[in-house]
Design an enzyme around this catalytic site. Structure first.
Site, mmCIF file in Angstrom:
data_model
loop_
_atom_site.group_PDB
_atom_site.id
_atom_site.type_symbol
_atom_site.label_atom_id
_atom_site.label_comp_id
_atom_site.label_asym_id
_atom_site.label_seq_id
_atom_site.Cartn_x
_atom_site.Cartn_y
_atom_site.Cartn_z
ATOM 1 N N ASP A 129 -2.521 -3.278 7.349
ATOM 2 C CA ASP A 129 -1.671 -4.369 7.815
ATOM 3 C C ASP A 129 -2.284 -5.740 7.488
ATOM 4 O OD1 ASP A 129 0.735 -4.769 9.693
ATOM 5 O OD2 ASP A 129 -0.776 -6.025 10.661
ATOM 6 N N GLU A 183 -1.053 -4.302 2.794
ATOM 7 C CA GLU A 183 0.086 -5.201 2.958
ATOM 8 C C GLU A 183 -0.496 -6.598 2.807
ATOM 9 O OE1 GLU A 183 3.395 -6.744 6.143
ATOM 10 O OE2 GLU A 183 1.310 -6.501 6.682
ATOM 11 N N ASP A 208 9.915 -3.939 8.171
ATOM 12 C CA ASP A 208 9.996 -5.392 8.366
ATOM 13 C C ASP A 208 11.111 -6.020 7.538
ATOM 14 O OD1 ASP A 208 7.736 -5.432 9.992
ATOM 15 O OD2 ASP A 208 6.376 -5.731 8.298
#
Ligand code: NOJ
Length: 536
Positions: free
Chosen positions: A197, A250, A320
């Site tokens: 993340d 990410e 997302d």
């Protein structure tokens, strides 16, 4: 010749919305186990699990309170171990979400840090205020200031996301050791990698004021800093390299140069990254300001990244983003065609394909009625924040409605029974009302469906070295059509996709490997939303 994670298709499961086995309206790990055969049938080799760790769920698990425990909402550690074993039996490898930029204010480290209990005192980024306000002018990804005053410690802490997600302090070596321990613990349990993340912003080089800019003030002090690279190299050297695993980062606001520095194999940091640029082709500046989908920009951007990186993590959806068929296709008149066209494009780009639950049946954006239908912390923060600028309610609602992450987070549509077969009780987020027609039961193993098209594509790519490893070459781009080539010494393919409702003539002909119109011999005319892979 390559690695297993280059050859497989990754399927992202958003656990709370996948399958509810214990009838509490929330998806869970036993629910995932029940569906493993479904994933095997589709041809999936890797399952990326969004966070299932213990968490107060302020950001649906991206606020972790204990990295080594499972949230009771999702089950137990025994369930998790069983998932790993059952998946392995079917040749599916599990990849966990690793959220280490921040964790939860409920994490024991934070609770102790607030009280200055060692060794946790400096686990987070604490500072005194300045001139009666926060330590600097940085702003949060979730709108508003990036600092929160803590009454107990009498200092501010940094949070680049929600207030309840304090950022960890990577100037403290003990934090890096903790992270290594967490990674090791999960690899020892049998997982095969991590989706990391916001991994390119974990190291803050300074806490100086950010340059004047509308959003994300402070960015230049934490985006892809040298210290970030050193940490990734250390994690790789000390832990990851000792296991059969991969990492996909990410990476927010990443440029090709930054991306290469993160995933060039010789640097030994990450294996691949998710870039965002192609997802910006329908927005001005930030996602809340939507504009008409700029297809040419989309094609040029995909093409650029194909050229710039040796290997891409390709995706059109995740938890997302929006539903790709609603966003880049036509989810009313050409629902089937545009969903299968997007699939063809995704699977014929060079890189590992990532699909998000429901994409394989063409799930669409949510039909929300009001803010009450939305749960996402980001959407609510932004709605409130824009209120400060006196934006009328209808406008704020419109912005949220079009961009909220809850568009993709609605429960998986398994069948046309109540709640889409996801649960027997009202789920945590409403089911899209189109579940009566768009559901797995209507498509699973049935010819001419989006599901079976995905199945065919996955199988095709799994068994085709040229589609996996072949070079990419852009051939032609206009406002509707994208044509490129994939080739190696053995084979060459021409891929052509038509992102429009009109027929388009192109200057290629030939035998077809696959087409979403079942064309076998291509005569140069692409039908609306047709995609073809031509042989040779
Ligand atoms: C990126 C995750 O994908 C998103 O869901 C989350 O809200 C933020 N990082 C913060 O962890």
């Amino acid at each position: 010749m390559g690695h297993w994670w280059q050859e497989q298709t990754v399927y992202q499961v958003y656990p709370r919305s996948f399958n509810d086995s214990n009838h509490d309206g929330m998806g869970d790990i036993p629910g995932i186990i029940e569906k493993l055969d479904y994933l095997t049938a589709l041809g999936i080799g890797v399952l990326w699990l969004s966070p299932v760790y213990k968490s107060p769920q302020k950001d649906n698990g991206y606020d972790i309170a204990d990295y080594k425990d499972i949230d009771p909402l999702f089950g137990t550690m025994a369930d998790m171990d069983q998932l790993i074993v059952e998946a392995e039996k079917r040749g599916i490898k599990i990849v966990m979400d690793l959220v280490i930029n921040h964790n939860s204010d409920q994490h024991e480290w934070f609770q102790k840090s607030r009280q200055r209990i060692d060794p946790y005192t400096d686990y987070y980024i604490w500072r005194d205020g300045k001139d009666g306000g926060p330590p600097n002018n940085w702003t949060s990804f979730f709108a508003g200031e990036a600092w929160q005053y803590d009454d107990m410690r009498k200092q501010y802490y940094l949070h680049l996301f929600a207030t309840e997600q304090p950022d960890l302090n990577y100037h403290n070596k003990a934090v890096i050791e903790e992270v290594k321990d967490i990674i090791k613990c999960w690899l020892d349990r049998g997982v095969h990698g991590f989706r990391c993340d916001v991994i390119n912003i974990i190291f803050k080089s300074s806490l100086e004021d950010g340059k004047r800019q509308l959003v994300l003030k402070g960015l230049e002090h934490y985006l892809s800093q040298e210290g970030n690279h050193e940490i990734l190299q250390e994690l790789r050297r000390d832990v990851l390299d000792h296991y059969d695993c991969f990492t996909v980062g990410e990476t927010v606001l990443v440029t090709p140069k930054m991306a290469r520095d993160l995933c060039d194999p010789s640097r030994k940091e990450l294996d691949m990254i998710f870039s965002f640029e192609h997802m910006e082709a329908d927005q001005y500046f930030v996602k809340w300001f939507k504009r008409k989908f700029q297809k040419k920009v989309f094609f040029e951007t995909l093409s650029k990244w194909q050229k710039e990186l040796h290997w891409n993590a390709n995706y059109f959806e995740n938890h997302d983003q929006l539903r790709s068929v609603s966003r880049f296709g036509d989810d009313t008149r050409y629902w089937m065609e545009s969903a299968t066209m997007l699939a063809t494009l995704l699977f014929s780009l060079k890189g590992t394909p990532f699909i998000y639950q429901g994409q394989e049946i063409g799930m669409t954006n949510f039909d929300f009625q009001s803010m009450d239908d939305i749960q996402d912390v980001e959407s609510h923060n932004v709605y409130r924040f824009l209120g400060r600028f006196h934006l009328p309610k209808w406008l704020r609602w419109r912005m949220i409605f079009k961009s909220s992450r809850d568009n993709v987070r609605t429960p998986m549509q398994w069948s046309d029974s109540e709640y889409g077969g996801f649960s027997t009780v009202q789920p945590w987020l409403k089911v899209n009302s189109n579940y009566h027609t768009i559901n797995v039961a209507n498509q699973f193993h049935q010819e001419g469906t989006i599901w079976s098209y995905y199945q065919t594509l996955i199988h095709l790519r799994n068994n085709d070295q040229t589609l996996i490893y072949g070079d990419f070459e852009k051939m032609y781009i206009d406002k509707h059509v994208f044509i490129f080539r994939r080739y190696d010494e053995q084979e060459a393919y021409i891929i052509a996709v038509n992102f429009s409702t009109k027929k388009r003539t192109i200057s290629y002909r030939g035998d077809v490997l696959i087409s979403n119109y079942n064309t076998t011999r291509f005569n140069g005319v692409l039908q609306p939303y047709e995609a073809i892979i031509l042989k040779g």
